[in-house]
Design a protein around this motif. Structure first.
Motif, PDB file in Angstrom:
ATOM      1  N   ALA A 179       0.833  -1.208   0.000  1.00 44.85           N
ATOM      2  CA  ALA A 179       0.000   0.000   0.000  1.00 44.85           C
ATOM      3  C   ALA A 179       0.866   1.255   0.000  1.00 44.85           C
ATOM      4  O   ALA A 179       0.573   2.230  -0.704  1.00 44.85           O
ATOM      5  CB  ALA A 179      -0.926  -0.012   1.209  1.00 44.85           C
ATOM      6  N   GLU A 180       1.945   1.244   0.762  1.00 48.56           N
ATOM      7  CA  GLU A 180       2.846   2.395   0.811  1.00 48.56           C
ATOM      8  C   GLU A 180       3.494   2.661  -0.545  1.00 48.56           C
ATOM      9  O   GLU A 180       3.726   3.817  -0.921  1.00 48.56           O
ATOM     10  CB  GLU A 180       3.931   2.157   1.858  1.00 48.56           C
ATOM     11  CG  GLU A 180       3.415   2.143   3.295  1.00 48.56           C
ATOM     12  CD  GLU A 180       4.438   1.628   4.281  1.00 48.56           C
ATOM     13  OE1 GLU A 180       5.560   1.280   3.832  1.00 48.56           O
ATOM     14  OE2 GLU A 180       4.138   1.562   5.488  1.00 48.56           O
ATOM     15  N   LEU A 181       3.766   1.595  -1.281  1.00 45.56           N
ATOM     16  CA  LEU A 181       4.400   1.717  -2.594  1.00 45.56           C
ATOM     17  C   LEU A 181       3.394   2.035  -3.704  1.00 45.56           C
ATOM     18  O   LEU A 181       3.788   2.296  -4.833  1.00 45.56           O
ATOM     19  CB  LEU A 181       5.140   0.423  -2.938  1.00 45.56           C
ATOM     20  CG  LEU A 181       6.375   0.100  -2.102  1.00 45.56           C
ATOM     21  CD1 LEU A 181       6.828  -1.335  -2.343  1.00 45.56           C
ATOM     22  CD2 LEU A 181       7.508   1.068  -2.418  1.00 45.56           C
ATOM     23  N   GLY A 182       2.109   1.975  -3.384  1.00 46.69           N
ATOM     24  CA  GLY A 182       1.085   2.230  -4.390  1.00 46.69           C
ATOM     25  C   GLY A 182       0.719   1.015  -5.217  1.00 46.69           C
ATOM     26  O   GLY A 182       0.100   1.148  -6.281  1.00 46.69           O
ATOM     27  N   VAL A 183       1.054  -0.172  -4.738  1.00 40.48           N
ATOM     28  CA  VAL A 183       0.699  -1.403  -5.450  1.00 40.48           C
ATOM     29  C   VAL A 183      -0.791  -1.658  -5.264  1.00 40.48           C
ATOM     30  O   VAL A 183      -1.277  -1.740  -4.134  1.00 40.48           O
ATOM     31  CB  VAL A 183       1.517  -2.596  -4.919  1.00 40.48           C
ATOM     32  CG1 VAL A 183       1.002  -3.908  -5.521  1.00 40.48           C
ATOM     33  CG2 VAL A 183       2.995  -2.411  -5.211  1.00 40.48           C
ATOM     34  N   ARG A 184      -1.511  -1.788  -6.369  1.00 37.47           N
ATOM     35  CA  ARG A 184      -2.957  -2.018  -6.319  1.00 37.47           C
ATOM     36  C   ARG A 184      -3.365  -3.294  -7.046  1.00 37.47           C
ATOM     37  O   ARG A 184      -4.544  -3.621  -7.124  1.00 37.47           O
ATOM     38  CB  ARG A 184      -3.699  -0.835  -6.921  1.00 37.47           C
ATOM     39  CG  ARG A 184      -3.519   0.463  -6.138  1.00 37.47           C
ATOM     40  CD  ARG A 184      -4.292   1.606  -6.767  1.00 37.47           C
ATOM     41  NE  ARG A 184      -5.708   1.302  -6.880  1.00 37.47           N
ATOM     42  CZ  ARG A 184      -6.591   1.445  -5.889  1.00 37.47           C
ATOM     43  NH1 ARG A 184      -6.187   1.860  -4.703  1.00 37.47           N
ATOM     44  NH2 ARG A 184      -7.860   1.177  -6.071  1.00 37.47           N
ATOM     45  N   GLY A 185      -2.411  -4.005  -7.598  1.00 35.95           N
ATOM     46  CA  GLY A 185      -2.685  -5.249  -8.295  1.00 35.95           C
ATOM     47  C   GLY A 185      -1.413  -6.061  -8.404  1.00 35.95           C
ATOM     48  O   GLY A 185      -0.320  -5.594  -8.069  1.00 35.95           O
TER      49      GLY A 185
ATOM     50  N   GLY B 227      12.854   0.047  -3.816  1.00 35.97           N
ATOM     51  CA  GLY B 227      11.741   0.784  -3.251  1.00 35.97           C
ATOM     52  C   GLY B 227      10.856   1.469  -4.272  1.00 35.97           C
ATOM     53  O   GLY B 227      10.040   2.327  -3.916  1.00 35.97           O
ATOM     54  N   GLU B 228      10.957   1.074  -5.533  1.00 36.66           N
ATOM     55  CA  GLU B 228      10.149   1.682  -6.589  1.00 36.66           C
ATOM     56  C   GLU B 228       9.519   0.585  -7.449  1.00 36.66           C
ATOM     57  O   GLU B 228      10.176  -0.396  -7.811  1.00 36.66           O
ATOM     58  CB  GLU B 228      11.018   2.565  -7.476  1.00 36.66           C
ATOM     59  CG  GLU B 228      10.260   3.269  -8.587  1.00 36.66           C
ATOM     60  CD  GLU B 228      11.170   4.133  -9.461  1.00 36.66           C
ATOM     61  OE1 GLU B 228      10.630   4.903 -10.271  1.00 36.66           O
ATOM     62  OE2 GLU B 228      12.396   4.029  -9.313  1.00 36.66           O
ATOM     63  N   VAL B 229       8.235   0.750  -7.749  1.00 44.73           N
ATOM     64  CA  VAL B 229       7.562  -0.200  -8.637  1.00 44.73           C
ATOM     65  C   VAL B 229       8.106   0.010 -10.052  1.00 44.73           C
ATOM     66  O   VAL B 229       7.967   1.094 -10.628  1.00 44.73           O
ATOM     67  CB  VAL B 229       6.032   0.005  -8.625  1.00 44.73           C
ATOM     68  CG1 VAL B 229       5.365  -0.981  -9.581  1.00 44.73           C
ATOM     69  CG2 VAL B 229       5.477  -0.179  -7.216  1.00 44.73           C
ATOM     70  N   VAL B 230       8.739  -1.030 -10.594  1.00 44.94           N
ATOM     71  CA  VAL B 230       9.370  -0.904 -11.908  1.00 44.94           C
ATOM     72  C   VAL B 230       8.631  -1.671 -12.996  1.00 44.94           C
ATOM     73  O   VAL B 230       8.909  -1.498 -14.186  1.00 44.94           O
ATOM     74  CB  VAL B 230      10.845  -1.361 -11.864  1.00 44.94           C
ATOM     75  CG1 VAL B 230      11.667  -0.416 -11.010  1.00 44.94           C
ATOM     76  CG2 VAL B 230      10.967  -2.798 -11.342  1.00 44.94           C
ATOM     77  N   ALA B 231       7.709  -2.534 -12.618  1.00 40.61           N
ATOM     78  CA  ALA B 231       6.909  -3.266 -13.609  1.00 40.61           C
ATOM     79  C   ALA B 231       5.679  -3.821 -12.921  1.00 40.61           C
ATOM     80  O   ALA B 231       5.705  -4.117 -11.722  1.00 40.61           O
ATOM     81  CB  ALA B 231       7.714  -4.404 -14.251  1.00 40.61           C
ATOM     82  N   ALA B 232       4.604  -3.965 -13.672  1.00 46.10           N
ATOM     83  CA  ALA B 232       3.375  -4.535 -13.145  1.00 46.10           C
ATOM     84  C   ALA B 232       2.687  -5.296 -14.265  1.00 46.10           C
ATOM     85  O   ALA B 232       2.912  -5.027 -15.445  1.00 46.10           O
ATOM     86  CB  ALA B 232       2.460  -3.453 -12.589  1.00 46.10           C
ATOM     87  N   GLY B 233       1.840  -6.251 -13.890  1.00 45.73           N
ATOM     88  CA  GLY B 233       1.187  -7.061 -14.904  1.00 45.73           C
ATOM     89  C   GLY B 233       2.107  -8.183 -15.356  1.00 45.73           C
ATOM     90  O   GLY B 233       2.842  -8.753 -14.551  1.00 45.73           O
ATOM     91  N   LEU B 234       2.075  -8.477 -16.632  1.00 48.94           N
ATOM     92  CA  LEU B 234       2.832  -9.613 -17.163  1.00 48.94           C
ATOM     93  C   LEU B 234       3.839  -9.143 -18.213  1.00 48.94           C
ATOM     94  O   LEU B 234       3.576  -9.209 -19.416  1.00 48.94           O
ATOM     95  CB  LEU B 234       1.877 -10.645 -17.770  1.00 48.94           C
ATOM     96  CG  LEU B 234       2.505 -11.950 -18.262  1.00 48.94           C
ATOM     97  CD1 LEU B 234       3.146 -12.710 -17.104  1.00 48.94           C
ATOM     98  CD2 LEU B 234       1.444 -12.830 -18.930  1.00 48.94           C
ATOM     99  N   PRO B 235       5.009  -8.668 -17.802  1.00 45.79           N
ATOM    100  CA  PRO B 235       6.038  -8.285 -18.783  1.00 45.79           C
ATOM    101  C   PRO B 235       6.555  -9.514 -19.523  1.00 45.79           C
ATOM    102  O   PRO B 235       6.422 -10.646 -19.056  1.00 45.79           O
ATOM    103  CB  PRO B 235       7.142  -7.661 -17.916  1.00 45.79           C
ATOM    104  CG  PRO B 235       6.516  -7.413 -16.585  1.00 45.79           C
ATOM    105  CD  PRO B 235       5.438  -8.430 -16.432  1.00 45.79           C
TER     106      PRO B 235
END
Length: 238
Positions: free
Chosen positions: A177-183, A191-199
């Protein structure tokens, strides 16, 4: 540098992403490490299996033909990664205890093995991954003591005074939640979201090797899926 990956064991995109990340690790020569983190897409899901995934989605008003086509596409993607994904006949359940088991395995350096066992049990064998006897059997498959797994799982629950494994799950979810991950799946580095979903596997290899500016490259190399699929699974509204 370690890549943290948030997953839920009931998410087929997470199973596919795990396979692609494993292939990327081989391709990159094992550069960097992977730390699997817990995420619940449906934290209010019941602990007892009910309707199948197809029946559930149709019950939410989705078109049956579209649901069937989506699952057929997921099954084809699974075959490409060497997986048998029997999602239409899976019966969704609460994944909290499965995540607790995976954290128990982490104490012995076997988190990845436990995650694999649970993912296969749910998506391929359609087992009830909320059942403690099933989870104890999966613990044994992952190289753990099934008796210890049963005892550890029995310590949890709403009436438990202490649940160290459950707190580890909640800590993962708070950090998400702190990182902004919603899925999920969601990939975090430094400490940074660098990819999401299915790369794609190539994008994940680049991420591991740090060959490119990750944000732009991962977005550019992601496969062409319908939007809802490419983004993975998103937590249900609460």
């Amino acid at each position: 540098m370690t890549i943290e990956v948030w997953v839920d064991v009931i998410c087929p995109w997470c199973y596919l992403a795990k396979r692609r990340l494993e292939a990327a690790l081989r391709e990159s020569g094992g550069t960097g490490g992977v730390l699997w983190r817990s995420y619940e897409l449906v934290p209010e899901a019941p602990a007892v299996p009910g309707l199948t995934t197809v029946e559930t989605m149709i019950g939410f008003g989705e078109d049956g033909r579209e649901v069937t086509a989506r699952f057929a596409r997921i099954r084809r993607l699974g075959r490409q990664e060497g997986l048998t994904l029997n999602l239409p006949t899976a019966r969704p359940v609460n994944s909290f205890d499965a995540h607790r088991l995976i954290h128990l395995a982490g104490r012995y350096g076997r988190r990845g093995q436990a995650l694999e066992a649970v993912l296969r049990a749910y998506h391929t064998d359609n087992l009830d991954i909320a059942d403690h006897d099933v989870l104890a059997g999966l613990a044994e498959q992952a190289g753990l003591d099934p008796g210890e797994a049963r005892r550890a799982l029995a310590l949890g629950g709403p009436l438990a005074a202490e649940d160290h494994l459950g707190e580890l799950v909640r800590a993962d979810e708070r950090r998400a939640a702190e990182l902004g991950v919603r899925g999920v799946p969601a990939f975090v580095r430094g400490g940074e979201v660098v990819a999401a979903g299915l790369p794609s596997q190539q994008a994940l290899t680049a991420l591991l090797l740090d060959l490119h500016e990750v944000r732009g490259e991962v977005a550019g190399m992601a496969e062409s899926f319908p939007a809802a699929d490419a983004q993975g699974d998103v937590r249900s509204p609460r």
